[in-house]
Design a protein around this motif. Structure first.
Motif, PDB file in Angstrom:
ATOM      1  N   GLY A   1     -10.051   5.546  18.619  1.00 19.65           N
ATOM      2  CA  GLY A   1      -9.540   5.859  17.291  1.00 19.65           C
ATOM      3  C   GLY A   1     -10.591   6.296  16.090  1.00 19.65           C
TER       4      GLY A   1
ATOM      5  N   HIS B   1     -15.680   5.990   4.097  1.00 16.51           N
ATOM      6  CA  HIS B   1     -14.362   5.507   3.679  1.00 16.51           C
ATOM      7  C   HIS B   1     -13.788   4.396   4.619  1.00 16.51           C
ATOM      8  N   GLY B   2     -14.035   3.279   4.371  1.00 14.56           N
ATOM      9  CA  GLY B   2     -13.800   2.292   5.568  1.00 14.56           C
ATOM     10  C   GLY B   2     -12.544   1.664   5.405  1.00 14.56           C
ATOM     11  N   LEU B   3     -11.689   1.561   4.208  1.00 13.01           N
ATOM     12  CA  LEU B   3     -10.865   0.718   4.037  1.00 13.01           C
ATOM     13  C   LEU B   3      -9.534   0.780   4.923  1.00 13.01           C
ATOM     14  N   GLY B   4      -9.289   2.269   5.119  1.00 18.06           N
ATOM     15  CA  GLY B   4      -8.142   2.268   6.077  1.00 18.06           C
ATOM     16  C   GLY B   4      -8.240   1.943   7.641  1.00 18.06           C
ATOM     17  N   ARG B   5      -9.605   2.351   7.818  1.00 18.00           N
ATOM     18  CA  ARG B   5      -9.964   1.786   9.229  1.00 18.00           C
ATOM     19  C   ARG B   5      -9.838   0.270   9.263  1.00 18.00           C
TER      20      ARG B   5
ATOM     21  N   LEU C   1      -5.860   6.153  -9.177  1.00 18.53           N
ATOM     22  CA  LEU C   1      -6.748   6.112  -8.002  1.00 18.53           C
ATOM     23  C   LEU C   1      -7.162   4.699  -7.872  1.00 18.53           C
TER      24      LEU C   1
ATOM     25  N   GLY D   1      -6.407   9.303  12.130  1.00 13.08           N
ATOM     26  CA  GLY D   1      -5.783   9.074  11.027  1.00 13.08           C
ATOM     27  C   GLY D   1      -6.651   9.243   9.878  1.00 13.08           C
ATOM     28  N   GLY D   2      -6.180   9.110   8.562  1.00 11.30           N
ATOM     29  CA  GLY D   2      -6.732   9.358   7.369  1.00 11.30           C
ATOM     30  C   GLY D   2      -6.215  10.435   6.546  1.00 11.30           C
TER      31      GLY D   2
ATOM     32  N   MET E   1     -11.622  10.276   6.145  1.00 15.73           N
ATOM     33  CA  MET E   1     -10.680  10.798   4.965  1.00 15.73           C
ATOM     34  C   MET E   1     -11.036  11.975   4.222  1.00 15.73           C
ATOM     35  N   MET E   2     -11.919  12.920   4.602  1.00 16.01           N
ATOM     36  CA  MET E   2     -12.198  13.999   4.026  1.00 16.01           C
ATOM     37  C   MET E   2     -11.851  15.160   4.839  1.00 16.01           C
TER      38      MET E   2
ATOM     39  N   ILE F   1       0.899  -1.235   0.051  1.00 14.61           N
ATOM     40  CA  ILE F   1       0.034  -0.097   0.196  1.00 14.61           C
ATOM     41  C   ILE F   1       0.775   1.046   0.023  1.00 14.61           C
ATOM     42  N   GLU F   2       1.845   1.133   0.821  1.00 13.70           N
ATOM     43  CA  GLU F   2       2.815   2.392   0.861  1.00 13.70           C
ATOM     44  C   GLU F   2       3.488   2.628  -0.375  1.00 13.70           C
TER      45      GLU F   2
ATOM     46  N   ALA G   1      -1.584   8.988  13.253  1.00 10.17           N
ATOM     47  CA  ALA G   1      -0.429   7.895  12.678  1.00 10.17           C
ATOM     48  C   ALA G   1      -0.957   7.796  11.108  1.00 10.17           C
TER      49      ALA G   1
ATOM     50  N   ALA H   1      -7.087   9.316  19.265  1.00 12.23           N
ATOM     51  CA  ALA H   1      -5.938   8.880  17.915  1.00 12.23           C
ATOM     52  C   ALA H   1      -6.750   9.181  16.830  1.00 12.23           C
TER      53      ALA H   1
HETATM   54  C1  B12 Z   1     -11.385   4.613  -2.200  1.00 16.47           C
HETATM   55  C2  B12 Z   1     -12.136   5.988  -1.959  1.00 16.47           C
HETATM   56  C3  B12 Z   1     -13.534   5.988  -2.037  1.00 16.47           C
HETATM   57  C4  B12 Z   1     -14.468   4.983  -1.895  1.00 16.47           C
HETATM   58  C5  B12 Z   1     -14.494   4.264  -0.476  1.00 16.47           C
HETATM   59  C6  B12 Z   1     -14.387   2.932  -0.425  1.00 16.47           C
HETATM   60  C7  B12 Z   1     -14.538   2.551   1.125  1.00 16.47           C
HETATM   61  N1  B12 Z   1     -15.229   1.465   1.265  1.00 16.47           N
HETATM   62  O1  B12 Z   1     -13.608   2.841   1.984  1.00 16.47           O
HETATM   63  C8  B12 Z   1     -15.869   5.647  -2.411  1.00 16.47           C
HETATM   64  C9  B12 Z   1     -16.158   5.452  -3.926  1.00 16.47           C
HETATM   65  C10 B12 Z   1     -17.037   4.935  -1.743  1.00 16.47           C
HETATM   66  C11 B12 Z   1     -15.673   6.803  -2.136  1.00 16.47           C
HETATM   67  C12 B12 Z   1     -16.659   7.864  -1.954  1.00 16.47           C
HETATM   68  C13 B12 Z   1     -16.283   9.250  -1.846  1.00 16.47           C
HETATM   69  N2  B12 Z   1     -15.200   9.973  -1.718  1.00 16.47           N
HETATM   70 CO1  B12 Z   1     -13.430   9.189  -1.757  1.00 16.47          CO
HETATM   71  N3  B12 Z   1     -11.520   8.348  -1.995  1.00 16.47           N
HETATM   72  C14 B12 Z   1     -11.223   7.185  -2.060  1.00 16.47           C
HETATM   73  C15 B12 Z   1      -9.771   7.349  -2.069  1.00 16.47           C
HETATM   74  C16 B12 Z   1      -9.398   6.971  -3.780  1.00 16.47           C
HETATM   75  C17 B12 Z   1      -8.764   6.176  -1.412  1.00 16.47           C
HETATM   76  C18 B12 Z   1      -9.204   6.200  -0.076  1.00 16.47           C
HETATM   77  C19 B12 Z   1      -8.782   4.970   0.410  1.00 16.47           C
HETATM   78  O2  B12 Z   1      -9.267   3.765   0.613  1.00 16.47           O
HETATM   79  N4  B12 Z   1      -7.305   4.982   0.791  1.00 16.47           N
HETATM   80  C20 B12 Z   1      -6.368   3.838   0.989  1.00 16.47           C
HETATM   81  C21 B12 Z   1      -6.624   3.417   2.569  1.00 16.47           C
HETATM   82  C22 B12 Z   1      -5.749   2.368   2.907  1.00 16.47           C
HETATM   83  O3  B12 Z   1      -5.599   4.559   2.952  1.00 16.47           O
HETATM   84  P1  B12 Z   1      -5.966   5.438   4.502  1.00 16.47           P
HETATM   85  O4  B12 Z   1      -7.473   5.565   4.627  1.00 16.47           O
HETATM   86  O5  B12 Z   1      -5.383   6.714   4.195  1.00 16.47           O
HETATM   87  O6  B12 Z   1      -5.884   4.643   5.534  1.00 16.47           O
HETATM   88  C23 B12 Z   1      -4.256   4.532   5.979  1.00 16.47           C
HETATM   89  C24 B12 Z   1      -4.101   5.819   7.180  1.00 16.47           C
HETATM   90  O7  B12 Z   1      -4.778   7.100   6.729  1.00 16.47           O
HETATM   91  C25 B12 Z   1      -4.150   5.173   8.512  1.00 16.47           C
HETATM   92  N5  B12 Z   1      -5.320   5.555   9.066  1.00 16.47           N
HETATM   93  C26 B12 Z   1      -6.655   5.486   8.417  1.00 16.47           C
HETATM   94  N6  B12 Z   1      -7.726   5.682   9.581  1.00 16.47           N
HETATM   95  C27 B12 Z   1      -6.880   5.743  10.566  1.00 16.47           C
HETATM   96  C28 B12 Z   1      -7.457   5.962  12.051  1.00 16.47           C
HETATM   97  C29 B12 Z   1      -6.615   5.944  13.060  1.00 16.47           C
HETATM   98  C30 B12 Z   1      -7.066   6.482  14.389  1.00 16.47           C
HETATM   99  C31 B12 Z   1      -5.105   5.950  12.923  1.00 16.47           C
HETATM  100  C32 B12 Z   1      -4.195   6.279  14.107  1.00 16.47           C
HETATM  101  C33 B12 Z   1      -4.737   5.973  11.501  1.00 16.47           C
HETATM  102  C34 B12 Z   1      -5.534   5.763  10.572  1.00 16.47           C
HETATM  103  O8  B12 Z   1      -4.002   3.933   8.514  1.00 16.47           O
HETATM  104  C35 B12 Z   1      -4.517   3.424   7.272  1.00 16.47           C
HETATM  105  C36 B12 Z   1      -3.783   1.996   6.940  1.00 16.47           C
HETATM  106  O9  B12 Z   1      -2.478   2.290   6.418  1.00 16.47           O
HETATM  107  C37 B12 Z   1      -9.244   8.532  -1.710  1.00 16.47           C
HETATM  108  C38 B12 Z   1      -8.304   9.237  -2.433  1.00 16.47           C
HETATM  109  C39 B12 Z   1      -6.832   9.122  -1.635  1.00 16.47           C
HETATM  110  N7  B12 Z   1      -5.892   8.975  -2.256  1.00 16.47           N
HETATM  111  O10 B12 Z   1      -6.909   9.100  -0.375  1.00 16.47           O
HETATM  112  C40 B12 Z   1     -10.599   9.428  -2.210  1.00 16.47           C
HETATM  113  C41 B12 Z   1     -11.068  10.615  -1.271  1.00 16.47           C
HETATM  114  C42 B12 Z   1     -10.929  10.498   0.076  1.00 16.47           C
HETATM  115  N8  B12 Z   1     -12.718  10.830  -1.761  1.00 16.47           N
HETATM  116  C43 B12 Z   1     -13.004  11.830  -1.887  1.00 16.47           C
HETATM  117  C44 B12 Z   1     -14.312  12.277  -1.894  1.00 16.47           C
HETATM  118  C45 B12 Z   1     -14.740  13.812  -2.220  1.00 16.47           C
HETATM  119  C46 B12 Z   1     -15.493  11.508  -2.009  1.00 16.47           C
HETATM  120  C47 B12 Z   1     -16.711  11.657  -2.055  1.00 16.47           C
HETATM  121  C48 B12 Z   1     -17.473  12.873  -1.648  1.00 16.47           C
HETATM  122  C49 B12 Z   1     -17.098  11.670  -3.742  1.00 16.47           C
HETATM  123  C50 B12 Z   1     -18.449  11.935  -4.216  1.00 16.47           C
HETATM  124  N9  B12 Z   1     -18.648  13.011  -4.698  1.00 16.47           N
HETATM  125  O11 B12 Z   1     -19.362  11.268  -3.975  1.00 16.47           O
HETATM  126  C51 B12 Z   1     -17.552  10.196  -1.836  1.00 16.47           C
HETATM  127  C52 B12 Z   1     -17.762  10.312  -0.220  1.00 16.47           C
HETATM  128  C53 B12 Z   1     -18.424   9.380   0.589  1.00 16.47           C
HETATM  129  C54 B12 Z   1     -18.400   9.566   2.096  1.00 16.47           C
HETATM  130  N10 B12 Z   1     -19.589  10.191   2.514  1.00 16.47           N
HETATM  131  O12 B12 Z   1     -17.623   9.016   2.823  1.00 16.47           O
HETATM  132  C55 B12 Z   1     -11.941  12.839  -1.553  1.00 16.47           C
HETATM  133  C56 B12 Z   1     -11.852  13.902  -0.387  1.00 16.47           C
HETATM  134  C57 B12 Z   1     -11.510  15.307  -0.702  1.00 16.47           C
HETATM  135  C58 B12 Z   1     -11.259  16.014   0.661  1.00 16.47           C
HETATM  136  N11 B12 Z   1     -10.069  16.813   0.522  1.00 16.47           N
HETATM  137  O13 B12 Z   1     -12.169  16.153   1.360  1.00 16.47           O
HETATM  138  C59 B12 Z   1     -10.482  11.976  -1.947  1.00 16.47           C
HETATM  139  C60 B12 Z   1      -9.276  12.349  -1.251  1.00 16.47           C
HETATM  140  C61 B12 Z   1     -10.514  12.030  -3.453  1.00 16.47           C
HETATM  141  C62 B12 Z   1     -10.039  13.209  -3.975  1.00 16.47           C
HETATM  142  N12 B12 Z   1      -8.673  13.566  -4.387  1.00 16.47           N
HETATM  143  O14 B12 Z   1     -10.832  14.263  -4.337  1.00 16.47           O
HETATM  144  N13 B12 Z   1     -14.253   7.444  -1.908  1.00 16.47           N
END
Ligand code: B12
Length: 220
Positions: free
Chosen positions: A145, A102-106, A61, A181-182, A149-150, A46-47, A201, A179
């Motif tokens: 925790g 956005h549940g995948l990170g959680r 994406l 994240g996101g 994501m937004m 992922i990283e 984190a 805590a």
């Molecule tokens: C996949 C995705 C979706 C999927 C979600 C699927 C799912 N079941 O999760 C779907 C298609 C449903 C979706 C919908 C939307 N999305 Co979206 N999505 C994404 C995307 C491409 C990737 C997110 C993801 O899964 N990342 C992978 C995971 C593994 O990474 P992570 O979450 O960051 O998690 C890691 C760390 O952050 C950390 N972490 C996470 N949580 C926590 C909690 C704690 C306590 C700690 C310590 C650490 C930690 O550890 C994790 C694992 O390593 C991002 C873009 C991006 N590159 O981030 C946009 C993004 C987040 N989405 C965005 C938007 C705007 C939307 C929508 C509003 C789109 C729309 N117009 O409908 C909707 C909103 C839905 C809602 N109300 O939540 C924007 C947010 C913009 C902003 N600045 O606010 C982004 C950034 C895309 C963009 N560039 O515009 N989305």
């Protein structure tokens, strides 16, 4: 680097779920421990697909999405296979802030915490601030925790700020730590202070380490 790490990464890069699962199954068949599959093969991909922080990302994406979906699935599959003793070191409540689906990170963080032998109450998506605090009190959790994501779900009134206020109102500060994240916190690593969190984190592995320290009452 393990052979499986490269095979798995290449499959993820091609958004080839079947190939990714095959790389994992072959690694397990060759005797790699489920712990090593998770921490040395699955999570590093992922990283790697996301690229270095702050630099233009070469992956799409779709690739990032598939990497997260497959990692969440494999995290949940590997953790029950871990060979470490099942002692519970602390209890944590996890969830996505209100309005955030956005549940995948959680799911990955929850898997990592469970892998580190923590007991996790996973409240899932779109969790109200009161529900976080109520669950922490009823389960005796030392840490909440919150995944956001937004921008508006991280900074807004449905997330960490409101949970912090509830902890203050109920006299629970110091007992229950926060805590976060996101993606928004990755873009602005100081944002966690503005929303009232104790720590943030950037990934599941460091989340586990930081939350374990918080739960032991150590400084953030
Ligand atoms: C996949 C995705 C979706 C999927 C979600 C699927 C799912 N079941 O999760 C779907 C298609 C449903 C979706 C919908 C939307 N999305 Co979206 N999505 C994404 C995307 C491409 C990737 C997110 C993801 O899964 N990342 C992978 C995971 C593994 O990474 P992570 O979450 O960051 O998690 C890691 C760390 O952050 C950390 N972490 C996470 N949580 C926590 C909690 C704690 C306590 C700690 C310590 C650490 C930690 O550890 C994790 C694992 O390593 C991002 C873009 C991006 N590159 O981030 C946009 C993004 C987040 N989405 C965005 C938007 C705007 C939307 C929508 C509003 C789109 C729309 N117009 O409908 C909707 C909103 C839905 C809602 N109300 O939540 C924007 C947010 C913009 C902003 N600045 O606010 C982004 C950034 C895309 C963009 N560039 O515009 N989305």
């Amino acid at each position: 680097m393990l052979e499986a790490t490269q095979d798995y990464f290449e499959a993820i890069h091609d958004t080839d779920r079947t190939g990714a699962l095959r790389a994992v199954d072959e690694a397990l068949a060759r005797g790699l421990r489920p712990e090593d599959v998770l921490f040395q093969v699955v999570l590093p991909a992922i990283e790697r697909i996301r690229g270095p922080e702050g630099q233009a990302c070469a992956s799409s994406l779709a690739q990032q999405y598939m990497a997260a979906v497959i990692a969440a699935e494999l995290t949940e599959r590997m953790v029950p296979l871990f060979r470490s003793a099942p002692a519970v070191s602390c209890r944590v409540v996890m969830g996505n802030s209100r309005g955030d689906f956005h549940g995948l990170g959680r799911r990955i963080v929850v898997g990592c915490l469970r892998a580190m032998l923590m007991e996790v109450v996973d409240l899932g998506l779109n969790v109200a601030p009161e529900a976080f605090v109520d669950a922490a009190v009823s389960s005796g959790a030392r840490v909440i925790g919150i995944s956001s994501m937004m921008d508006h779900t991280a900074r807004g009134e449905g997330g960490c700020r409101a949970v912090r206020r509830l902890l203050q109102e109920r006299g629970l500060e110091g007992t229950i730590r926060l805590a976060v994240g996101g993606a928004p916190y990755r873009f602005d690593p100081e944002m966690y202070r503005a929303v009232g969190a104790d720590v943030w984190a950037p990934d599941g592995l460091s989340a586990g380490q930081l939350i374990a320290r918080l739960a032991r009452g150590e400084a953030a």
